[in-house]
Design an enzyme around this catalytic site. Structure first.
Site, PDB file in Angstrom:
ATOM      1  CG  LEU A 190      43.838   9.234  74.611  1.00 32.50           C
ATOM      2  CD1 LEU A 190      42.728  10.355  73.990  1.00 32.50           C
ATOM      3  CD2 LEU A 190      43.990   8.386  73.204  1.00 32.50           C
ATOM      4  CD  GLU A 203      40.442  14.648  68.825  1.00 27.55           C
ATOM      5  OE1 GLU A 203      40.559  14.229  67.320  1.00 27.55           O
ATOM      6  OE2 GLU A 203      41.073  14.479  69.885  1.00 27.55           O
TER       7      GLU A 203
HETATM    8  N1  FOL Z   1      40.363   9.275  67.292  1.00 26.86           N
HETATM    9  C1  FOL Z   1      40.325  10.914  67.772  1.00 26.86           C
HETATM   10  N2  FOL Z   1      40.069  12.154  67.005  1.00 26.86           N
HETATM   11  N3  FOL Z   1      40.339  11.181  69.131  1.00 26.86           N
HETATM   12  C2  FOL Z   1      40.820  10.744  70.322  1.00 26.86           C
HETATM   13  O1  FOL Z   1      40.833  10.753  71.326  1.00 26.86           O
HETATM   14  C3  FOL Z   1      40.952   8.783  70.214  1.00 26.86           C
HETATM   15  N4  FOL Z   1      40.755   7.742  70.824  1.00 26.86           N
HETATM   16  C4  FOL Z   1      41.409   6.796  70.660  1.00 26.86           C
HETATM   17  C5  FOL Z   1      40.610   6.278  69.124  1.00 26.86           C
HETATM   18  N5  FOL Z   1      40.662   6.820  67.724  1.00 26.86           N
HETATM   19  C6  FOL Z   1      40.211   8.277  68.892  1.00 26.86           C
HETATM   20  C7  FOL Z   1      41.178   5.871  71.932  1.00 26.86           C
HETATM   21  N6  FOL Z   1      41.290   6.178  72.984  1.00 26.86           N
HETATM   22  C8  FOL Z   1      37.541   7.291  75.255  1.00 26.86           C
HETATM   23  C9  FOL Z   1      39.035   7.272  75.471  1.00 26.86           C
HETATM   24  C10 FOL Z   1      40.445   7.060  74.870  1.00 26.86           C
HETATM   25  C11 FOL Z   1      40.179   6.255  73.359  1.00 26.86           C
HETATM   26  C12 FOL Z   1      39.009   6.390  73.210  1.00 26.86           C
HETATM   27  C13 FOL Z   1      37.975   7.390  73.917  1.00 26.86           C
HETATM   28  C14 FOL Z   1      36.470   7.673  76.223  1.00 26.86           C
HETATM   29  O2  FOL Z   1      36.785   7.871  77.351  1.00 26.86           O
HETATM   30  N7  FOL Z   1      35.535   8.896  75.678  1.00 26.86           N
HETATM   31  C15 FOL Z   1      34.614   8.852  75.740  1.00 26.86           C
HETATM   32  C16 FOL Z   1      34.459  10.347  76.018  1.00 26.86           C
HETATM   33  C17 FOL Z   1      35.835  10.942  76.853  1.00 26.86           C
HETATM   34  C18 FOL Z   1      35.485  12.059  78.160  1.00 26.86           C
HETATM   35  O3  FOL Z   1      33.821  12.958  77.187  1.00 26.86           O
HETATM   36  O4  FOL Z   1      36.229  13.094  77.823  1.00 26.86           O
HETATM   37  C19 FOL Z   1      32.980   8.865  74.899  1.00 26.86           C
HETATM   38  O5  FOL Z   1      32.189   8.309  75.394  1.00 26.86           O
HETATM   39  O6  FOL Z   1      33.683   8.921  73.493  1.00 26.86           O
END
Ligand code: FOL
Length: 188
Positions: free
Chosen positions: A25, A32
């Site tokens: 990202l 967010e």
């Molecule tokens: N949509 C939105 N609104 N924001 C985003 O950052 C996003 N990112 C993606 C797709 N749609 C989005 C794709 N990229 C994670 C990392 C990258 C990613 C999506 C998810 C991830 O690691 N998520 C974890 C939490 C991470 C944290 O708390 O820092 C999760 O459990 O969802």
């Protein structure tokens, strides 16, 4: 009885329509990403889970400690990856979005899946937005330009912005960066 699964799309985009940079990202916005986690995880039925469908590069972009995304049925779309290549069991790999949706419509998935979320990247967003089964786009508009090498595709005219219960309409601010949570619905 063949119930067609409708799906939702979620993304955060910069002013210059960017979504990614060098395999990750372009920004770090904790609240967010928390919104992303909540929207994709929370279900009405506590017995069910949501599915998150992503392209191979998006899968590779998720930090190892968050992989697979918890409490959600992760699904990967890839033409080159095998079922095994994800490195995790219970994570299906499909060749196309159509194949993934078809499979999610049938048992065992159909019994346990509530909502289906498309979480990127560009290639999958493009296909998904132009599918008649895409009912809404949850788009965070970040009011700042970032250097990006991956971009959100052109949004078809048949989507219009609407207000949704449970989605804050006020401008958000984090680390001096402003953004808005918006929802676009498929007309008709
Ligand atoms: N949509 C939105 N609104 N924001 C985003 O950052 C996003 N990112 C993606 C797709 N749609 C989005 C794709 N990229 C994670 C990392 C990258 C990613 C999506 C998810 C991830 O690691 N998520 C974890 C939490 C991470 C944290 O708390 O820092 C999760 O459990 O969802």
């Amino acid at each position: 009885p063949k119930k067609i699964v409708k799906f939702k799309l979620i993304a955060a985009v910069s002013e210059n329509m960017g979504i990614g940079y060098k395999g990750g990202l372009p920004w770090r916005l904790k609240r967010e990403i928390q919104y992303f986690t909540d929207m994709t995880t929370i279900t009405k039925d506590p017995e069910k889970k949501n599915a998150v469908i992503m392209g191979r590069k998006t899968w590779e972009s998720i930090p190892p400690k968050f992989k697979p995304l918890s409490n959600r049925q992760n699904v990967i779309i890839s033409k080159t990856m095998n079922f095994r290549d994800s490195g995790y069991k219970d994570i299906p790999v499909f060749r196309s979005l159509d194949e993934a949706i078809d499979s999610l419509c049938k048992p065992p998935f159909s019994d346990i899946i509530e909502d289906v979320w498309i979480i990127g990247g560009s290639m999958l967003y493009e296909v998904a937005m132009n599918s008649p089964y895409c009912d809404s786009i949850y788009l965070t508009r970040i009011q700042h330009s970032f250097e990006c090498d991956t971009f959100f595709p052109k949004i078809p005219e048949f989507f219009e912005e609407t207000l949704i219960d449970g989605v804050p309409n006020e401008v958000q601010n984090e680390n001096g960066i402003s953004y808005r949570f918006t929802v676009l619905k498929h007309k008709s």
